[in-house]
Design an enzyme around this catalytic site. Structure first.
Site, PDB file in Angstrom:
ATOM      1  CB  SER A 116      25.509  29.823 -44.559  1.00 33.13           C
ATOM      2  OG  SER A 116      24.928  29.208 -45.681  1.00 33.13           O
ATOM      3  CE1 TYR A 140      21.895  33.810 -44.730  1.00 33.42           C
ATOM      4  CE2 TYR A 140      22.471  32.050 -46.258  1.00 33.42           C
ATOM      5  CZ  TYR A 140      22.237  32.482 -44.970  1.00 33.42           C
ATOM      6  OH  TYR A 140      22.333  31.596 -43.925  1.00 33.42           O
ATOM      7  CE  LYS A 144      24.499  33.709 -42.235  1.00 33.49           C
ATOM      8  NZ  LYS A 144      24.229  33.936 -40.822  1.00 33.49           N
TER       9      LYS A 144
HETATM   10  N1  LIG Z   1      18.242  26.996 -41.098  1.00 30.53           N
HETATM   11  C1  LIG Z   1      19.257  26.639 -41.872  1.00 30.53           C
HETATM   12  O1  LIG Z   1      19.198  25.611 -42.601  1.00 30.53           O
HETATM   13  C2  LIG Z   1      20.538  27.446 -41.877  1.00 30.53           C
HETATM   14  C3  LIG Z   1      21.582  27.067 -42.757  1.00 30.53           C
HETATM   15  C4  LIG Z   1      22.753  27.807 -42.758  1.00 30.53           C
HETATM   16  C5  LIG Z   1      22.902  28.889 -41.897  1.00 30.53           C
HETATM   17  N2  LIG Z   1      21.874  29.255 -41.070  1.00 30.53           N
HETATM   18  C6  LIG Z   1      22.048  30.413 -40.180  1.00 30.53           C
HETATM   19  O2  LIG Z   1      21.712  30.030 -38.856  1.00 30.53           O
HETATM   20  C7  LIG Z   1      21.183  31.148 -38.140  1.00 30.53           C
HETATM   21  C8  LIG Z   1      19.876  30.757 -37.484  1.00 30.53           C
HETATM   22  O3  LIG Z   1      18.981  30.326 -38.502  1.00 30.53           O
HETATM   23  P1  LIG Z   1      17.474  29.928 -38.192  1.00 30.53           P
HETATM   24  O4  LIG Z   1      17.097  28.905 -39.211  1.00 30.53           O
HETATM   25  O5  LIG Z   1      17.311  29.606 -36.757  1.00 30.53           O
HETATM   26  O6  LIG Z   1      16.742  31.305 -38.571  1.00 30.53           O
HETATM   27  P2  LIG Z   1      15.515  32.040 -37.849  1.00 30.53           P
HETATM   28  O7  LIG Z   1      15.065  33.098 -38.798  1.00 30.53           O
HETATM   29  O8  LIG Z   1      14.531  31.061 -37.354  1.00 30.53           O
HETATM   30  O9  LIG Z   1      16.225  32.726 -36.582  1.00 30.53           O
HETATM   31  C9  LIG Z   1      16.878  33.964 -36.619  1.00 30.53           C
HETATM   32  C10 LIG Z   1      16.417  34.743 -35.398  1.00 30.53           C
HETATM   33  O10 LIG Z   1      17.122  35.986 -35.354  1.00 30.53           O
HETATM   34  C11 LIG Z   1      16.198  37.024 -35.039  1.00 30.53           C
HETATM   35  N3  LIG Z   1      16.765  38.264 -35.607  1.00 30.53           N
HETATM   36  C12 LIG Z   1      16.929  38.565 -36.924  1.00 30.53           C
HETATM   37  N4  LIG Z   1      17.509  39.774 -37.053  1.00 30.53           N
HETATM   38  C13 LIG Z   1      17.734  40.236 -35.791  1.00 30.53           C
HETATM   39  C14 LIG Z   1      18.324  41.407 -35.266  1.00 30.53           C
HETATM   40  N5  LIG Z   1      18.773  42.376 -36.069  1.00 30.53           N
HETATM   41  N6  LIG Z   1      18.396  41.557 -33.923  1.00 30.53           N
HETATM   42  C15 LIG Z   1      17.932  40.587 -33.093  1.00 30.53           C
HETATM   43  N7  LIG Z   1      17.366  39.452 -33.534  1.00 30.53           N
HETATM   44  C16 LIG Z   1      17.264  39.273 -34.866  1.00 30.53           C
HETATM   45  C17 LIG Z   1      14.888  36.586 -35.664  1.00 30.53           C
HETATM   46  O11 LIG Z   1      13.761  37.188 -35.065  1.00 30.53           O
HETATM   47  C18 LIG Z   1      14.925  35.087 -35.433  1.00 30.53           C
HETATM   48  O12 LIG Z   1      14.360  34.735 -34.184  1.00 30.53           O
HETATM   49  C19 LIG Z   1      21.072  32.287 -39.165  1.00 30.53           C
HETATM   50  O13 LIG Z   1      22.202  33.112 -39.018  1.00 30.53           O
HETATM   51  C20 LIG Z   1      21.124  31.580 -40.494  1.00 30.53           C
HETATM   52  O14 LIG Z   1      21.658  32.417 -41.520  1.00 30.53           O
HETATM   53  C21 LIG Z   1      20.691  28.547 -41.047  1.00 30.53           C
END
Ligand SMILES: NC(=O)c1ccc[n+]([C@@H]2O[C@H](COP(=O)([O-])OP(=O)(O)OC[C@H]3O[C@@H](n4cnc5c(N)ncnc54)[C@H](O)[C@@H]3O)[C@@H](O)[C@H]2O)c1
Length: 317
Positions: A116, A140, A144
């Site tokens: 991130s 957070y 990362k």
């Molecule tokens: N959405 C954004 O704008 C953004 C920006 C920067 C980074 N990210 C990163 O991208 C990744 C995906 O983000 P997203 O927006 O799809 O989030 P999200 O919360 O929709 O998806 C994360 C998924 O991981 C699953 N999960 C969480 N902990 C778990 C575990 N211990 N074991 C198995 N499954 C688990 C959750 O149930 C969920 O389905 C994350 O790592 C997030 O930090 C997202």
């Protein structure tokens, strides 16, 4: 390739599963459904409900399959909550250790990781490049950064090749009509305002030194983001790569785009600045362009239109 997608029932993971299947990869999803939505996972993918925190079933999964690569999307991601519940967010680090150990034990040599822009903190100069100073301002972002350092050590010690993709603000819909179950980001929050689920959009600070006083952020369409992951599968070196559009929009510009597409007024409320929110953040995506042969194909309007479509009530509602 035979790919394990961890967190494949979430917002970005489910879009990645769809694109991987369309490109004829074999996909297994591991998700604990903490925030994931089972119905978002394409039925052509194998689905396993389970957590990265449970080492034994995780290792069994690797024993039973011959994965060639892992995409790791699973993480807790609410920056504000990470400051009040760091013990919970430390799970992001434990999960990464468990996953890397399972990969080492089963000789799986490639991982693509969702990092991130939160690893950078407040920028000293813009655009942010992969060489910009790393100074996360929330726990957070720290998790990362630790995950990236773990990846680097496991590459040296265990020969696991990694591609850490530092996402900026991911937005838009990949055709799955994704509704965020816990809206914390501005796109889903505006979606809820349009649905009438929230009275107004809170704007945190209108006195920043930007063109209209509201913060500038870099938004990237989830379809473009996922496309970069598919391209990253072909890379043979370990890399850290920014994924952003390299363009900044203010909150007011974003609201204007939503109002013009939806033909509705978005009620607004000015709130005080939040600590740790920089005035301006946007990426350099030169490295993604040169190494991955990638470039974003969807603009802000596409992100706004697809979000409105996902959030608009279906005819029977
Ligand atoms: N959405 C954004 O704008 C953004 C920006 C920067 C980074 N990210 C990163 O991208 C990744 C995906 O983000 P997203 O927006 O799809 O989030 P999200 O919360 O929709 O998806 C994360 C998924 O991981 C699953 N999960 C969480 N902990 C778990 C575990 N211990 N074991 C198995 N499954 C688990 C959750 O149930 C969920 O389905 C994350 O790592 C997030 O930090 C997202």
């Amino acid at each position: 390739m035979n790919i394990l997608v961890v967190g494949g029932a979430g917002y970005i993971g489910s879009a990645a599963v769809k694109a991987l299947l369309e490109a004829n990869h074999e996909v297994t999803v591991l998700d604990n459904l903490d925030k994931g939505i089972r119905s978002l996972v394409d039925p052509q993918a194998k689905f396993i409900e389970g957590s990265l925190l449970n080492e034994k079933p995780l290792n069994n999964l690797f024993s039973e399959n011959r994965f060639e690569a892992v995409m790791h999307f699973a993480s807790l991601k609410a920056a504000g909550e990470s400051m009040t519940h760091p013990e919970k967010y430390s799970e992001n680090i434990t999960s990464m250790i468990n996953l890397l150990n399972a990969m080492s034990a089963h000789k799986v040599k490639k991982i693509i990781f969702s990092s991130s822009a939160a690893v950078y903190g407040t920028p000293q100069s813009l655009p942010l490049t992969e060489e910009s100073p790393l100074n996360p301002e929330n726990y957070y972002g720290f998790t990362k950064l630790v995950a990236e350092q773990l990846l680097d050590w496991y590459e040296k010690l265990k020969g696991i090749q990694y591609i850490s993709l530092r996402y900026f603000n991911v937005a838009g819909d990949a055709g799955l009509n994704y509704i965020d179950p816990e809206a914390n980001n501005i796109f889903p929050i505006i979606g809820e305002v349009l649905q009438g689920k929230r009275p107004a959009l809170k704007i945190f600070g209108k006195d920043y030194e930007t063109r209209d006083g509201t913060p500038v952020r870099d938004y990237i369409h989830v379809i473009d983001l996922v496309d970069a992951h598919l391209k990253a599968l072909k890379l043979e070196s370990s890399e850290i790569i920014n994924l952003g559009s390299a363009q900044g929009y203010t909150v007011l510009e974003l609201i204007k785009a939503f109002e013009s597409v939806s033909k509705k007024t978005i009620p607004q409320e000015i709130a005080p600045r939040r600590s740790g929110d920089p005035a301006e953040l946007y990426a350099s995506n030169d490295k993604a362009k040169s190494l991955l042969g990638w470039e974003p194909k969807h603009d802000l309007n596409d992100m706004v239109e697809s979000t409105i479509k996902a959030y608009e009530p279906s005819p029977q509602e």
